[in-house]
Design a protein around this motif. Structure first.
Motif, PDB file in Angstrom:
ATOM      1  N   ASP A  32       0.809  -1.213   0.000  1.00 51.27           N
ATOM      2  CA  ASP A  32       0.000   0.000   0.000  1.00 51.27           C
ATOM      3  C   ASP A  32       0.843   1.265   0.000  1.00 51.27           C
ATOM      4  O   ASP A  32       0.300   2.365   0.180  1.00 51.27           O
ATOM      5  CB  ASP A  32      -0.938   0.021   1.205  1.00 51.27           C
ATOM      6  CG  ASP A  32      -0.197  -0.096   2.523  1.00 51.27           C
ATOM      7  OD1 ASP A  32       1.039  -0.301   2.486  1.00 51.27           O
ATOM      8  OD2 ASP A  32      -0.837   0.015   3.574  1.00 51.27           O
ATOM      9  N   ARG A  33       2.165   1.137  -0.171  1.00 52.70           N
ATOM     10  CA  ARG A  33       3.035   2.304  -0.210  1.00 52.70           C
ATOM     11  C   ARG A  33       3.942   2.220  -1.441  1.00 52.70           C
ATOM     12  O   ARG A  33       4.381   1.135  -1.837  1.00 52.70           O
ATOM     13  CB  ARG A  33       3.890   2.407   1.059  1.00 52.70           C
ATOM     14  CG  ARG A  33       3.067   2.695   2.301  1.00 52.70           C
ATOM     15  CD  ARG A  33       3.959   2.916   3.514  1.00 52.70           C
ATOM     16  NE  ARG A  33       3.162   3.224   4.686  1.00 52.70           N
ATOM     17  CZ  ARG A  33       2.725   4.440   5.001  1.00 52.70           C
ATOM     18  NH1 ARG A  33       3.029   5.449   4.218  1.00 52.70           N
ATOM     19  NH2 ARG A  33       2.007   4.654   6.072  1.00 52.70           N
ATOM     20  N   HIS A  34       4.221   3.397  -1.994  1.00 53.18           N
ATOM     21  CA  HIS A  34       5.033   3.432  -3.211  1.00 53.18           C
ATOM     22  C   HIS A  34       6.463   2.972  -2.949  1.00 53.18           C
ATOM     23  O   HIS A  34       7.085   2.352  -3.814  1.00 53.18           O
ATOM     24  CB  HIS A  34       5.044   4.852  -3.771  1.00 53.18           C
ATOM     25  CG  HIS A  34       5.888   5.003  -4.995  1.00 53.18           C
ATOM     26  ND1 HIS A  34       5.541   4.460  -6.222  1.00 53.18           N
ATOM     27  CD2 HIS A  34       7.100   5.618  -5.184  1.00 53.18           C
ATOM     28  CE1 HIS A  34       6.475   4.731  -7.111  1.00 53.18           C
ATOM     29  NE2 HIS A  34       7.435   5.435  -6.524  1.00 53.18           N
ATOM     30  N   GLU A  35       7.006   3.245  -1.749  1.00 56.00           N
ATOM     31  CA  GLU A  35       8.384   2.862  -1.481  1.00 56.00           C
ATOM     32  C   GLU A  35       8.570   1.351  -1.369  1.00 56.00           C
ATOM     33  O   GLU A  35       9.697   0.859  -1.400  1.00 56.00           O
ATOM     34  CB  GLU A  35       8.877   3.531  -0.193  1.00 56.00           C
ATOM     35  CG  GLU A  35       8.012   3.255   1.022  1.00 56.00           C
ATOM     36  CD  GLU A  35       6.975   4.332   1.251  1.00 56.00           C
ATOM     37  OE1 GLU A  35       6.482   4.428   2.380  1.00 56.00           O
ATOM     38  OE2 GLU A  35       6.649   5.055   0.291  1.00 56.00           O
ATOM     39  N   HIS A  36       7.468   0.594  -1.227  1.00 54.85           N
ATOM     40  CA  HIS A  36       7.563  -0.863  -1.166  1.00 54.85           C
ATOM     41  C   HIS A  36       7.504  -1.503  -2.557  1.00 54.85           C
ATOM     42  O   HIS A  36       7.660  -2.713  -2.679  1.00 54.85           O
ATOM     43  CB  HIS A  36       6.422  -1.418  -0.306  1.00 54.85           C
ATOM     44  CG  HIS A  36       6.475  -0.975   1.116  1.00 54.85           C
ATOM     45  ND1 HIS A  36       5.380  -1.021   1.961  1.00 54.85           N
ATOM     46  CD2 HIS A  36       7.501  -0.463   1.853  1.00 54.85           C
ATOM     47  CE1 HIS A  36       5.723  -0.557   3.149  1.00 54.85           C
ATOM     48  NE2 HIS A  36       7.000  -0.218   3.100  1.00 54.85           N
ATOM     49  N   ARG A  37       7.274  -0.708  -3.596  1.00 50.38           N
ATOM     50  CA  ARG A  37       7.108  -1.257  -4.936  1.00 50.38           C
ATOM     51  C   ARG A  37       8.387  -1.914  -5.443  1.00 50.38           C
ATOM     52  O   ARG A  37       8.341  -2.992  -6.059  1.00 50.38           O
ATOM     53  CB  ARG A  37       6.678  -0.141  -5.898  1.00 50.38           C
ATOM     54  CG  ARG A  37       6.681  -0.498  -7.365  1.00 50.38           C
ATOM     55  CD  ARG A  37       5.625  -1.514  -7.717  1.00 50.38           C
ATOM     56  NE  ARG A  37       4.282  -0.987  -7.534  1.00 50.38           N
ATOM     57  CZ  ARG A  37       3.181  -1.624  -7.914  1.00 50.38           C
ATOM     58  NH1 ARG A  37       3.269  -2.819  -8.472  1.00 50.38           N
ATOM     59  NH2 ARG A  37       1.986  -1.094  -7.711  1.00 50.38           N
ATOM     60  N   ALA A  38       9.547  -1.289  -5.190  1.00 47.10           N
ATOM     61  CA  ALA A  38      10.804  -1.837  -5.715  1.00 47.10           C
ATOM     62  C   ALA A  38      11.093  -3.209  -5.117  1.00 47.10           C
ATOM     63  O   ALA A  38      11.483  -4.144  -5.836  1.00 47.10           O
ATOM     64  CB  ALA A  38      11.956  -0.871  -5.424  1.00 47.10           C
ATOM     65  N   LEU A  39      10.908  -3.367  -3.814  1.00 49.50           N
ATOM     66  CA  LEU A  39      11.145  -4.661  -3.183  1.00 49.50           C
ATOM     67  C   LEU A  39      10.153  -5.699  -3.678  1.00 49.50           C
ATOM     68  O   LEU A  39      10.510  -6.865  -3.893  1.00 49.50           O
ATOM     69  CB  LEU A  39      11.065  -4.510  -1.661  1.00 49.50           C
ATOM     70  CG  LEU A  39      11.320  -5.774  -0.845  1.00 49.50           C
ATOM     71  CD1 LEU A  39      12.709  -6.314  -1.119  1.00 49.50           C
ATOM     72  CD2 LEU A  39      11.133  -5.499   0.631  1.00 49.50           C
ATOM     73  N   PHE A  40       8.905  -5.311  -3.882  1.00 46.02           N
ATOM     74  CA  PHE A  40       7.911  -6.249  -4.399  1.00 46.02           C
ATOM     75  C   PHE A  40       8.272  -6.712  -5.809  1.00 46.02           C
ATOM     76  O   PHE A  40       8.122  -7.899  -6.143  1.00 46.02           O
ATOM     77  CB  PHE A  40       6.524  -5.591  -4.383  1.00 46.02           C
ATOM     78  CG  PHE A  40       5.448  -6.442  -4.993  1.00 46.02           C
ATOM     79  CD1 PHE A  40       4.817  -7.417  -4.244  1.00 46.02           C
ATOM     80  CD2 PHE A  40       5.080  -6.270  -6.321  1.00 46.02           C
ATOM     81  CE1 PHE A  40       3.827  -8.209  -4.817  1.00 46.02           C
ATOM     82  CE2 PHE A  40       4.094  -7.056  -6.887  1.00 46.02           C
ATOM     83  CZ  PHE A  40       3.469  -8.031  -6.130  1.00 46.02           C
ATOM     84  N   GLU A  41       8.735  -5.787  -6.659  1.00 46.48           N
ATOM     85  CA  GLU A  41       9.105  -6.151  -8.025  1.00 46.48           C
ATOM     86  C   GLU A  41      10.227  -7.177  -8.032  1.00 46.48           C
ATOM     87  O   GLU A  41      10.204  -8.161  -8.794  1.00 46.48           O
ATOM     88  CB  GLU A  41       9.536  -4.893  -8.798  1.00 46.48           C
ATOM     89  CG  GLU A  41       8.431  -3.876  -9.020  1.00 46.48           C
ATOM     90  CD  GLU A  41       7.477  -4.302 -10.111  1.00 46.48           C
ATOM     91  OE1 GLU A  41       7.811  -5.252 -10.836  1.00 46.48           O
ATOM     92  OE2 GLU A  41       6.401  -3.681 -10.230  1.00 46.48           O
TER      93      GLU A  41
END
Length: 403
Positions: A65-74
């Protein structure tokens, strides 16, 4: 519909893999709870498995739910759901750049993700001792330098423990301020005629050495205001360890500590425990808005109105730990109120030092409205994302002139 019923309606072992993927993200530091897993299993029944893009979008919408977590999720999605050789991918990601193919960009590095996928790698996958020395020697790496420059957001559990241990071994660096009281000095200073006459009386009327005195110096008081909102929770936890180390130093003055998210909470008494982990754990249990929203202007208003006259002296140093991401535009009443409260806080102390973890980005620019409202009222803006930045902060605290 519970998790078991949702999992029973998915084909094959997809539900087990989704739950294992959520566990990997949780071990890597993302806040993925059981409710997110149940929501993901229910959403997959509605969205279906028509394409890989839809499957990835469904997982991302339900688990982060946060943009800063997108890189780790990818990174986690690419490794977990696509690459058949997971161990080779992880080992390639952990190798230094010197061993990458010429002309190929290095893969994004996240050591917490590697530790989450393979907490105990097999012995055959571990590099030999001779190879490790051969790689580290030309790059002048050491075990102590790795956690110093490692970002708190990407630290593994082992590096996190090493960083906390290094913080406890830091010595207090506090600005020394002169007072009106005088103390004896063996170096150059003002002549102390009373002490000189007493020495003459003991020495038969002869003065062998002129006695001198200088102003007594005390450590400047310190007030810490730490943001514990969702975007700052991991950094604030490490900086609370740093605050605990400062307060426990023998040369430290009285350190007053507060945390704020949507409300202001004093935590000075909670940090008096000798064990830093127990102290920070007590703070996390005490506050009700940990990893929640943020209301910087309202919390600063409460501090200026209720606590400034109690704990803030005119010679004190204030450490403001926040990313400054306040909602609104520069002309909104909320940002105008934030600028007013920052101005009042700066005038109530000797100097105001702002610790912002966003400074870890080379392309950082103060474009956010909250940052632009706060920046004119601080005397120093320093990063706070690794141990090296905390050492630089100690140097800032030790300077006697405003910075």
């Amino acid at each position: 519909m519970d998790t078991a019923a949702s999992a029973a309606q998915l084909p094959g072992h997809l539900a087990e893999n989704v739950m294992h993927f959520a566990r990997v993200l949780r071990e890597a530091g993302l806040p993925v709870g059981t409710d997110r897993v149940q929501l993901t299993l229910q959403a997959l029944q509605v969205a279906g498995l028509e394409s890989r893009t839809d499957f990835k979008a469904t997982l991302a919408a339900c688990m982060i739910d946060r943009h800063e977590h997108r890189a780790l999720f990818e990174q986690a999605f690419y490794i977990f759901w696509r690459d058949p050789d997971l161990l080779a991918r992880i080992m390639a990601m952990m190798l230094p750049r010197a061993q990458a193919k010429p002309g190929a960009p290095p893969p994004p590095e996240n050591r917490r993700l590697a530790a989450a996928l393979f907490p105990n790698p097999p012995a055959s996958a571990r590099p030999q001792e001779e190879e490790r020395i051969e790689i580290e020697a030309p790059l002048t790496w050491s075990e102590r330098e790795v956690p110093r420059t490692r970002d708190f957001e990407t630290m593994t559990a082992e590096e996190w423990a090493q960083a906390k241990q290094a913080i406890t071994q830091m010595r207090g660096f506090f600005e020394r301020l002169p007072t009106r009281r005088m103390v004896a000095s063996h170096q150059a200073g003002r002549a102390d005629w009373r002490a000189s006459l007493r020495a003459m009386a003991r020495q038969g009327g002869e003065l062998w050495e002129m006695r001198r005195r200088r102003p007594r110096e005390v450590a400047a008081p310190l007030v810490v205001l730490a943001d514990i909102s969702g975007s700052m929770s991991r950094y604030s936890r490490m900086l609370l360890h740093f605050t605990h180390a400062l307060a426990g130093s023998r040369a430290a003055p009285k350190v007053e500590s507060f945390v704020f998210g949507t409300r202001l909470t004093p935590i000075t008494r909670l940090l008096r425990q000798r064990d830093p982990d127990l102290a920070v754990g007590a703070v996390a249990r005490r506050v009700q808005d940990w990893s929640g929203g943020t209301r910087i202007s309202a919390c600063l208003h409460d501090f200026n109105r209720l606590w400034a006259r109690r704990v803030l002296r005119s010679n004190a140093t204030v450490l403001l730990i926040t990313d400054g991401l306040e909602q609104g535009s520069p002309d909104d009443p909320q940002c105008l109120a934030l600028s007013k409260e920052m101005e009042r806080l700066a005038k109530s102390c000797r100097r105001l030092v702002w610790l912002n973890p966003l400074l870890r980005y080379d392309a950082f620019e103060p474009k956010a409205a909250g940052i632009r409202a706060m920046l004119p009222h601080v005397q120093a803006l320093v990063p706070a994302h690794n141990l090296a930045s905390l050492e630089a902060l100690a140097a800032v605290l030790a300077t006697k002139q405003p910075v």
